[in-house]
Design a protein around this motif. Structure first.
Motif, PDB file in Angstrom:
ATOM      1  N   MET A   1       9.087  -3.453 -12.631  1.00  0.00           N
ATOM      2  CA  MET A   1       9.854  -4.076 -11.583  1.00  0.00           C
ATOM      3  C   MET A   1       9.577  -5.564 -11.579  1.00  0.00           C
ATOM      4  N   LYS A   2      10.615  -6.338 -11.450  1.00  0.00           N
ATOM      5  CA  LYS A   2      10.452  -7.779 -11.387  1.00  0.00           C
ATOM      6  C   LYS A   2       9.807  -8.145 -10.059  1.00  0.00           C
ATOM      7  N   ASN A   3       9.000  -9.188 -10.107  1.00  0.00           N
ATOM      8  CA  ASN A   3       8.306  -9.616  -8.908  1.00  0.00           C
ATOM      9  C   ASN A   3       9.235 -10.463  -8.049  1.00  0.00           C
ATOM     10  N   SER A   4      10.241  -9.838  -7.479  1.00  0.00           N
ATOM     11  CA  SER A   4      11.219 -10.547  -6.676  1.00  0.00           C
ATOM     12  C   SER A   4      11.112 -10.183  -5.203  1.00  0.00           C
ATOM     13  N   VAL A   5       9.991  -9.649  -4.806  1.00  0.00           N
ATOM     14  CA  VAL A   5       9.783  -9.234  -3.430  1.00  0.00           C
ATOM     15  C   VAL A   5       9.324 -10.434  -2.609  1.00  0.00           C
ATOM     16  N   ASP A   6      10.054 -10.726  -1.532  1.00  0.00           N
ATOM     17  CA  ASP A   6       9.694 -11.813  -0.639  1.00  0.00           C
ATOM     18  C   ASP A   6       8.819 -11.239   0.481  1.00  0.00           C
ATOM     19  N   LEU A  39      -6.750  -0.981  11.277  1.00  0.00           N
ATOM     20  CA  LEU A  39      -7.546  -1.268  12.469  1.00  0.00           C
ATOM     21  C   LEU A  39      -8.010  -2.723  12.513  1.00  0.00           C
ATOM     22  N   ASP A  40      -8.309  -3.282  11.350  1.00  0.00           N
ATOM     23  CA  ASP A  40      -8.788  -4.665  11.319  1.00  0.00           C
ATOM     24  C   ASP A  40      -7.655  -5.686  11.282  1.00  0.00           C
ATOM     25  N   GLY A  41      -6.412  -5.226  11.142  1.00  0.00           N
ATOM     26  CA  GLY A  41      -5.261  -6.115  11.158  1.00  0.00           C
ATOM     27  C   GLY A  41      -5.008  -6.855   9.855  1.00  0.00           C
ATOM     28  N   TYR A  42      -5.751  -6.523   8.810  1.00  0.00           N
ATOM     29  CA  TYR A  42      -5.595  -7.220   7.542  1.00  0.00           C
ATOM     30  C   TYR A  42      -4.544  -6.609   6.631  1.00  0.00           C
ATOM     31  N   SER A  43      -4.040  -5.447   6.982  1.00  0.00           N
ATOM     32  CA  SER A  43      -2.985  -4.846   6.167  1.00  0.00           C
ATOM     33  C   SER A  43      -2.015  -4.103   7.068  1.00  0.00           C
ATOM     34  N   VAL A  44      -0.763  -4.057   6.615  1.00  0.00           N
ATOM     35  CA  VAL A  44       0.284  -3.327   7.317  1.00  0.00           C
ATOM     36  C   VAL A  44       1.017  -2.466   6.296  1.00  0.00           C
ATOM     37  N   LEU A  46       4.801  -0.218   5.555  1.00  0.00           N
ATOM     38  CA  LEU A  46       6.169   0.192   5.867  1.00  0.00           C
ATOM     39  C   LEU A  46       6.454   1.415   5.013  1.00  0.00           C
ATOM     40  N   ALA A  47       7.151   2.401   5.563  1.00  0.00           N
ATOM     41  CA  ALA A  47       7.403   3.614   4.791  1.00  0.00           C
ATOM     42  C   ALA A  47       8.681   4.299   5.249  1.00  0.00           C
ATOM     43  N   ASP A  48       9.277   5.040   4.308  1.00  0.00           N
ATOM     44  CA  ASP A  48      10.321   5.999   4.642  1.00  0.00           C
ATOM     45  C   ASP A  48       9.883   7.329   4.046  1.00  0.00           C
ATOM     46  N   ASP A  49      10.811   8.248   3.831  1.00  0.00           N
ATOM     47  CA  ASP A  49      10.423   9.561   3.314  1.00  0.00           C
ATOM     48  C   ASP A  49       9.999   9.544   1.851  1.00  0.00           C
ATOM     49  N   ASN A  50      10.400   8.519   1.078  1.00  0.00           N
ATOM     50  CA  ASN A  50      10.124   8.508  -0.354  1.00  0.00           C
ATOM     51  C   ASN A  50       9.151   7.440  -0.821  1.00  0.00           C
ATOM     52  N   VAL A  51       9.075   6.349  -0.093  1.00  0.00           N
ATOM     53  CA  VAL A  51       8.297   5.193  -0.552  1.00  0.00           C
ATOM     54  C   VAL A  51       7.458   4.662   0.595  1.00  0.00           C
ATOM     55  N   SER A  52       6.251   4.226   0.271  1.00  0.00           N
ATOM     56  CA  SER A  52       5.474   3.464   1.238  1.00  0.00           C
ATOM     57  C   SER A  52       5.058   2.159   0.574  1.00  0.00           C
ATOM     58  N   LEU A  53       4.909   1.151   1.399  1.00  0.00           N
ATOM     59  CA  LEU A  53       4.577  -0.185   0.926  1.00  0.00           C
ATOM     60  C   LEU A  53       3.408  -0.695   1.743  1.00  0.00           C
ATOM     61  N   ASP A  54       2.322  -1.033   1.069  1.00  0.00           N
ATOM     62  CA  ASP A  54       1.169  -1.628   1.719  1.00  0.00           C
ATOM     63  C   ASP A  54       1.207  -3.125   1.473  1.00  0.00           C
ATOM     64  N   ILE A  55       1.137  -3.910   2.540  1.00  0.00           N
ATOM     65  CA  ILE A  55       1.080  -5.362   2.438  1.00  0.00           C
ATOM     66  C   ILE A  55      -0.296  -5.769   2.933  1.00  0.00           C
ATOM     67  N   PHE A  57      -3.810  -8.576   3.002  1.00  0.00           N
ATOM     68  CA  PHE A  57      -4.191  -9.965   3.216  1.00  0.00           C
ATOM     69  C   PHE A  57      -3.885 -10.769   1.953  1.00  0.00           C
ATOM     70  N   HIS A  58      -3.555 -12.006   2.086  1.00  0.00           N
ATOM     71  CA  HIS A  58      -3.182 -12.906   0.986  1.00  0.00           C
ATOM     72  C   HIS A  58      -1.868 -12.500   0.320  1.00  0.00           C
ATOM     73  N   ASN A  59      -1.008 -11.806   1.058  1.00  0.00           N
ATOM     74  CA  ASN A  59       0.341 -11.457   0.604  1.00  0.00           C
ATOM     75  C   ASN A  59       0.378 -10.624  -0.670  1.00  0.00           C
ATOM     76  N   THR A  60      -0.610  -9.808  -0.895  1.00  0.00           N
ATOM     77  CA  THR A  60      -0.541  -8.850  -1.988  1.00  0.00           C
ATOM     78  C   THR A  60       0.104  -7.574  -1.451  1.00  0.00           C
ATOM     79  N   TYR A  61       0.733  -6.816  -2.334  1.00  0.00           N
ATOM     80  CA  TYR A  61       1.418  -5.606  -1.896  1.00  0.00           C
ATOM     81  C   TYR A  61       1.379  -4.559  -2.997  1.00  0.00           C
ATOM     82  N   HIS A  62       1.591  -3.307  -2.584  1.00  0.00           N
ATOM     83  CA  HIS A  62       1.616  -2.199  -3.532  1.00  0.00           C
ATOM     84  C   HIS A  62       2.560  -1.126  -3.007  1.00  0.00           C
TER      85      HIS A  62
END
Length: 103
Positions: A1-6, A39-44, A46-55, A57-62
């Motif tokens: 996947m191209k790194n085009s995620v804002d 709990l520490d507020g350093y990560s959030v 987002l998810a639906d039924d098929n995909v979850s996204l962890d964002i 600290f320092h704007n890294t994501y998976h």
């Protein structure tokens, strides 16, 4: 996947889900997107039924998808799983962008 995620847009979607969604326990849900915060507020997340996204600290994501593990998916090659994961992630991102525009 191209790194085009804002990440800023993703965090905007997170805030919209958090402030305008229905709260239940430690998560909020708006349409079919659920958000949670560590709990520490350093990560959030987002998810639906098929995909979850962890964002994190320092704007890294998976991204995590339903079939992340090829060993547990029957009759699919690694290439098939990668293609499925990519399609799921792209559909999830589209859903997030549409939600961002609506709210």
């Amino acid at each position: 996947m191209k790194n085009s995620v804002d990440v800023r847009t993703l965090l905007s979607v997170y805030e919209k889900v958090k402030t305008q969604g229905q709260r239940k326990d430690n998560q909020c849900k708006l349409e079919d997107i659920t958000c949670t915060e560590s709990l520490d507020g350093y990560s959030v997340s987002l998810a639906d039924d098929n995909v979850s996204l962890d964002i994190n600290f320092h704007n890294t994501y998976h991204f995590h998808t339903d079939n992340d593990n090829p060993e547990t998916t029957i009759n699919q090659t690694t290439a098939d799983i990668h293609n499925n994961n990519e399609a799921q992630v792209q559909a999830f991102l589209k859903k997030l962008m549409e939600l961002d525009e609506r709210y």
